[in-house]
Each structure stands twice: as C-alpha cells, then as structure tokens.
Design an enzyme around this catalytic site. Structure first.
Site, PDB file in Angstrom:
ATOM      1  N   SER A   1       0.833  -1.201   0.000  1.00  0.00           N
ATOM      2  CA  SER A   1       0.000   0.000   0.000  1.00  0.00           C
ATOM      3  C   SER A   1       0.865   1.247   0.000  1.00  0.00           C
ATOM      4  O   SER A   1       1.960   1.267   0.591  1.00  0.00           O
ATOM      5  CB  SER A   1      -0.862  -0.023   1.266  1.00  0.00           C
TER       6      SER A   1
ATOM      7  N   TYR B   1      -2.408  -1.110  10.819  1.00  0.00           N
ATOM      8  CA  TYR B   1      -2.588  -1.689   9.485  1.00  0.00           C
ATOM      9  C   TYR B   1      -1.392  -1.341   8.593  1.00  0.00           C
ATOM     10  O   TYR B   1      -0.797  -2.208   7.937  1.00  0.00           O
ATOM     11  CB  TYR B   1      -3.895  -1.179   8.837  1.00  0.00           C
TER      12      TYR B   1
ATOM     13  N   LYS C   1       1.787  -3.738   6.663  1.00  0.00           N
ATOM     14  CA  LYS C   1       2.263  -3.718   5.264  1.00  0.00           C
ATOM     15  C   LYS C   1       3.766  -3.454   5.241  1.00  0.00           C
ATOM     16  O   LYS C   1       4.524  -4.092   4.507  1.00  0.00           O
ATOM     17  CB  LYS C   1       1.517  -2.638   4.460  1.00  0.00           C
TER      18      LYS C   1
END
Ligand code: NAD
Ligand code: WQD
Length: 344
Positions: free
Chosen positions: A124, A149, A153
């Site tokens: 991302s 989150y 990643k």
C-alpha cells in the site's frame, strides 16, 4: 501460468481473477470469507466463462495451506488475504498483526518447503507515511506509518525482502525467490459488467463506497473530512485507480515475477490527484443526481496529499492505467445500482 490468489474472493482479488483468466492464466482461490463471499467467485466464473478452483481456508493455517499448495503447485502466489480497515486496526492491533503477519509467514514457510518461487504482494502507498511530498517514487525511504494496518504492510514488505535476499545467497531455499511488492494507491470502481464490485460490511470507511451508498439511497449524506487543507478546494487529494487497471497490473507483475529473482517494488497508481469534492462531482454526473454532502472536521491520521509516480511500472512492466475518473464513477455506479446491498 497457474496462479493462486489468497483472499481472492475479496474486492481486488476477484477483479484480478477476471483479468488473469481473461489473459489466459489458470486461477485458484483460497479465502476464509472473513470479509467476502464465495458468490464473488461464482460471478467471476460467469463473467469469464472459466472455472476457478476455490478453497475455503485460513491462509495462516500451515497444514491446510500446505495441502492446497501441494495440490495446486502454482507458478505464482498473489497474496491479497489480510485485514485492511485502518480505524479497526487501531482498536484491534493484535488481531491485525496476527492475521496479516501470520499469513505471510505461513506462505513463505510453505513456499520454502515446496520450492515455490514467485510471489506478488498487495502492499500500500501507506508505507510512504507522511514524510515525503508526492508524487511518491519507489526509491523513497519508507516512512513512519500512522496506524497498525500500515505497519503490517511495512513489516510484510521487509519480511519478504529479507526472505528473497536469503534465498539468493544459497541458503537452504530450493529456489531463489522472486518477490514483487505492489504499492496500491486508492483502488476504486468495479468491473464493467457490474457483476462484481466493492462490498464493504457495515459503514464504509473509504470514500468511494460511501459516496456510492449515498447515491443509491442507503445513506443520507457524505461527511467530507475537512475543507481547510492547503489544496485548491481545501479537501484532500488522492490517486484513485480503477480496480480493473489495478487488476491488469497484477497480470503484468505475475508474468514479471516468473522471469526474475530478487525483490522489485512498483507503485500502481495513475499519477493524477483528485480532491474529495472532485470525486463527489464526478459521481453526481455518473449517477445523474447530486450526491448530498456536508463538511465535517478533519479525520485523524489523514494526510493532505498522496499520489504516485507510476513511471517505473510503465518502463519495467509495460503497464499504465487506461481508465479515468469518469469510467471509475460509471462502473462504481453500475455495480452499486444493480447490487444496492452488495452480494446479499
Ligand atoms: P478485501 O477485504 O475485499 O479482500 C481481502 C480478502 O482476504 C477477503 O476476501 C478476506 O475474506 C480474505 N482474508 C482475510 N484474512 C484471511 C485469512 N487469514 N485467510 C484467508 N483469507 C483471508 O480487501 P481488498 O480491498 O480486496 O484488499 C486486498 C489486499 O490489498 C489487502 O491485503 C489490502 O490490505 C490490500 N490493499 C487494499 C487497498 C484498498 O484500498 N482496497 C489499498 C492498498 C492495499
Ligand atoms: C480518501 C479521502 C478522506 C471517507 C485508505 C487507507 C490506505 C489504503 C486506501 C489500504 C480522504 C476522504 C473519506 C468519508 C471523506 N488502504 N473521506 N469522507 O484514507 O486515502 O486511504 O484506503 O491500504 O492505507 O488509509 O482512503 O477512501 O478512506 O479516503 O471525506 O466518509 O476521502 O478524508 O481525504 P485513504 P479513503
């Protein structure tokens, strides 16, 4: 090639399944349906006229994943499975680290034991953090993430990079790994058929599904999170990428992985920023009526501007986006208006 998609019943995975099947590849999907429905894969088969080997399984469960991989022996794994709600990750960091990190570690262990080589990962733009000014380029240092989150990643990118490096140095890996890290910007829209699309559970966190649900009458109005940013209309700017352009990027990435070793990072974005109010206006034009909104306070953790420099994907993969915001809004509306309650 035969390609296994973890999380393939989800939003981006199901669209990628269509693009891969259309390009002549065989597809298997492994999903635990924690945020999706097998109906999405039934519709993938309807769109393409091809069948998908579908497994209901947890991508962190090593013995089950081993069995599936032994049966499929895919040429490439595309790892979409993961939890992705930024706000929820702040409330449930342990669940987010457990699920997102465990799935990647399990897949790496299985690949090592089976001698599988090629891996494409859903990363991302969030890994750039707030340390750089856009457009973001792949060689910029990863920044400090603003939520668990994002850190998952960031960490998964690091784990995969380290594994690829070790596998090249003649350690106990059977094959040198080929890892492609794809940094998505803001995936939106749906397949042109309107048969598959984004189907968030509960109140949508992201802009486009929220606008779609206001347009179709499921919600009263959109709250625009802040209009006092230093941008032309005061609202934040993002790089909204049509999900079928993104899906086609995965086809190129899987084909690239098969021909290389080591780790390569690509931005998948358009390079063109649009503001929140640009998107509201464009959606109104696509659905034929205004989308009601009111201005609210800024959302914690939002950065003002994010867009890609996507030159590397064009140069190395021969990939670029073909669809703009009019197609994005047209296709999102087609999906939402024909499926007002998603797959239910
Ligand atoms: P999604 O929630 O629609 O798809 C993820 C899929 O993974 C779901 O089908 C879910 O059921 C499945 N899943 C989750 N944990 C699993 C597990 N342990 N085992 C098996 N299946 C599991 O999300 P999406 O938007 O399609 O995103 C796909 C990937 O792309 C995710 O990794 C996400 O973090 C990443 N990503 C998404 C965006 C975005 O804006 N949508 C942006 C950047 C990166
Ligand atoms: C876009 C813009 C909001 C909702 C997130 C993740 C990122 C990536 C993509 C996975 C922002 C504004 C939104 C609303 C609004 N996901 N907005 N009202 O924040 O760019 O990125 O999804 O990797 O990691 O952080 O996307 O769609 O949430 O927001 O005004 O109800 O729309 O403030 O400016 P974002 P988004």
């Amino acid at each position: 090639m035969k390609i296994l998609l973890t999380g393939g019943a989800g939003y981006i995975g199901s669209h990628t399944a269509v693009a891969l099947l259309d390009a002549g590849h065989a597809v298997a999907v492994l999903d635990n349906y924690s945020n999706s429905s097998p109906e999405a894969i039934r519709r993938v088969e309807q769109i393409t006229g091809k069948s998908v080997n579908l497994y209901e399984a947890d991508a962190a469960d090593k013995s089950v994943v081993m069995d599936i991989l032994k049966k499929e022996m895919p040429d490439c794994i595309i790892h979409f499975a993961g939890l992705k709600a930024v706000g929820e990750s702040v409330e449930k960091p342990v669940e987010y680290y457990r699920n997102n990190i465990d799935t990647t570690l399990t897949l790496l262990e299985c690949m090592k034991e089976l001698g599988l080589k090629n891996f494409v990962f859903s990363s991302s733009a969030t890994v750039y953090g707030d340390d750089h000014k856009p457009p973001f380029t792949e060689e910029m240092t990863k920044g400090a993430c603003t939520n668990p989150y994002g850190w998952t990643k960031w960490m998964q990118e690091q784990m995969l990079t380290d594994a690829a490096l070790a596998s090249e140095k003649g350690s106990d890996w059977k094959e040198p790994l080929s890892v492609v890290l794809l940094r998505y910007f803001n995936p939106v829209g749906s397949h042109e058929s309107g048969l598959i699309g984004e189907d968030p559970q509960g109140i949508p966190n992201n802009l486009m599904p929220f606008i779609s649900q206001v347009a179709v009458g499921r919600r009263d109005h959109l709250t625009v999170f802040g209009d006092d940013y230093d941008t032309p209309d005061g609202t934040c700017r993002r790089d909204y990428i049509h999900v079928m352009d993104l899906a086609e990027g995965h086809v190129k990435a899987a084909e690239y992985a098969a021909e290389h070793t080591g780790t390569e990072v690509f931005n998948l974005g358009t390079g063109n920023p649009y503001s929140v109010l640009d998107m509201v206006k464009a959606f109104g034009a696509a659905c034929g009526h205004d989308v009601a909104y009111e201005i609210g306070p800024r959302r914690a953790g939002d950065i003002q501007d994010s867009w890609a420099n996507a030159d590397k994907a064009l140069k190395v993969l021969g990939w670029e986006t073909k669809r703009g915001i009019d197609e994005i809004c047209r296709d999102a509306w087609n999906w939402q208006s024909h499926n007002p309650n998603g797959y239910k």
